[in-house]
Design a protein around this motif. Structure first.
Motif, PDB file in Angstrom:
ATOM      1  N   LEU A 158       0.801  -1.234   0.000  1.00 47.08           N
ATOM      2  CA  LEU A 158       0.000   0.000   0.000  1.00 47.08           C
ATOM      3  C   LEU A 158       0.830   1.279   0.000  1.00 47.08           C
ATOM      4  N   ALA A 159       2.139   1.165   0.055  1.00 47.55           N
ATOM      5  CA  ALA A 159       2.973   2.370   0.012  1.00 47.55           C
ATOM      6  C   ALA A 159       3.950   2.350  -1.162  1.00 47.55           C
ATOM      7  N   VAL A 194      -0.581   4.520  -1.972  1.00 43.47           N
ATOM      8  CA  VAL A 194      -1.770   5.189  -1.424  1.00 43.47           C
ATOM      9  C   VAL A 194      -1.420   5.936  -0.145  1.00 43.47           C
ATOM     10  N   PHE A 195      -0.630   5.281   0.722  1.00 43.86           N
ATOM     11  CA  PHE A 195      -0.282   5.883   2.008  1.00 43.86           C
ATOM     12  C   PHE A 195       1.239   6.048   2.091  1.00 43.86           C
ATOM     13  N   PRO A 196       1.712   6.987   2.903  1.00 43.29           N
ATOM     14  CA  PRO A 196       3.173   7.134   3.074  1.00 43.29           C
ATOM     15  C   PRO A 196       3.769   5.929   3.795  1.00 43.29           C
ATOM     16  N   PRO A 237      -2.038  11.439   7.756  1.00 37.69           N
ATOM     17  CA  PRO A 237      -1.894  10.545   6.580  1.00 37.69           C
ATOM     18  C   PRO A 237      -1.079   9.290   6.868  1.00 37.69           C
ATOM     19  N   ALA A 238      -0.217   9.353   7.868  1.00 39.06           N
ATOM     20  CA  ALA A 238       0.647   8.203   8.167  1.00 39.06           C
ATOM     21  C   ALA A 238       0.086   7.296   9.249  1.00 39.06           C
ATOM     22  N   VAL A 284      -2.726   5.408   9.013  1.00 36.01           N
ATOM     23  CA  VAL A 284      -3.528   4.282   8.525  1.00 36.01           C
ATOM     24  C   VAL A 284      -2.746   2.965   8.590  1.00 36.01           C
ATOM     25  N   LEU A 285      -1.557   2.935   8.041  1.00 37.80           N
ATOM     26  CA  LEU A 285      -0.809   1.669   7.995  1.00 37.80           C
ATOM     27  C   LEU A 285      -0.404   1.162   9.393  1.00 37.80           C
TER      28      LEU A 285
END
Length: 335
Positions: A155-156, A161-163, A179-180, A182-183
């Motif tokens: 996902l990065a 999508v995410f940082p 933004p960081a 989610v993961l």
């Protein structure tokens, strides 16, 4: 019930005092002189003596503990040996950052885990149960850093999508960190959900085989109503200790996850404190972790007392039975 709550609160206070005692003396028992290690090998004896006097290291250790615990009750954990800032401010900033990933992980993870556990328990032996159970076992057997690495790769990097990591340090604002979040939160959800799903599934299966559930089904009550109205509320009670342990782990065990994502939370601060031998910060983090663990377990106990009438009346029944179960006085044998 009030007496039981008072006993729980008193036990929690004693636990915190014991935790603070062992944390303080464990840190003091670390090998080497703190002043010499902070100043390095080339430090002069005068500089070492001056730093020892500044850190109050020549005072009796028991007096230092009493002074430290008295200041800790007021929220004063001293100053950092590295930055010179107030320890309470440094720890609170890192703790608030950890809350940004822990709270969503707790809310989403527990809700999904309970629902999936009830679903798999109600559909025991089906393909849905087998598939979800296998996924839960796989998630339990994979370490958190592997899950975090897989999420970063997918996902990065593969799908950006995410940082992948957080580039800001402890001075990052909430807007910089959102933004960081989610993961890391998804990693914690996957790591925590597997245990809750397994516990909830087993409790639901046991609940569906009880006499009251069988009686309700024989009387024609729809299975869905039996499950959600009669079985699920009671099946959650044995899972509460599992949930409390996982929630406490989230706050104390996010070290690996925060390190993978370079997230400026409590775990990253603890690693830096150990590396820099910043003992006041390390002591504050340990006491805060103990406080979180005790609070979470206390809330779980209180929820169980509120939801389960048997626990509220357990001691009352014990006191009522005690006189009846007491052995009868011995009768004299006629001669």
């Amino acid at each position: 019930m009030l007496r039981m709550i008072a006993v729980r609160l008193a036990t929690s206070v004693v636990t915190l005092l014991l935790a603070s005692f062992f944390v303080f003396f464990a840190v003091q028992a670390l090998p080497g002189d703190v002043a010499e290690q902070l100043l390095g090998q080339n430090a002069t004896p005068e500089a070492v003596a001056a730093l020892r006097d500044t850190l109050d290291l020549d005072t009796n250790v028991w007096a230092r503990y009493l002074n430290w615990i008295a200041a800790a009750f007021t929220g004063d954990f001293g100053t950092s040996l590295v930055s010179g800032e107030a320890v309470s401010s440094i720890v609170w900033t890192a703790f608030s950052h950890s809350l940004l990933i822990a709270v969503p992980a707790i809310v989403v993870g527990i809700t999904l885990s309970l629902l999936i556990g009830i679903l798999t328990g109600a559909r025991r032996g089906t393909a849905t149960d087998s598939g979800l159970s296998v996924l839960a076992l796989v998630a339990m057997s994979i370490p958190e850093f592997v899950v975090a690495t897989v999420l970063v790769l997918t996902l990065a990097i593969a799908i950006p999508v995410f940082p992948a990591v957080v580039l800001r340090g402890p001075d990052a604002t909430v807007g910089d960190l959102l933004p960081a979040v989610v993961l890391p939160a998804a990693t914690l959800v996957i790591a925590m959900a597997a245990y809750v799903i397994r516990a909830m599934r087993s409790s639901t299966v046991d609940g569906l085989t009880t006499e009251y559930a069988t009686t309700a089904a024989l009387k024609g009550v729809p299975r869905r109503r039996v499950l959600w109205r009669h079985v699920a509320p009671t099946a959650v009670l044995p899972v509460l200790p599992v949930i409390s342990i996982n929630v406490a782990w989230l706050f104390g065990g996010v070290v690996v996850v925060e390190s993978v994502f370079n997230y400026p939370g409590l775990g990253t601060l603890m690693i830096e404190s150990v590396s820099n031998r910043d003992l006041p910060v390390l002591q504050a983090i340990a006491v805060l972790s103990a406080l979180v663990y005790v609070t979470v377990n206390l809330v779980a106990d209180l929820l169980a007392l509120v939801a389960d009438p048997r626990q509220r009346t357990l001691h009352q029944r014990h006191r009522r039975r005690t006189p009846a179960q007491a052995p009868a006085p011995a009768q004299e044998v006629p001669r």
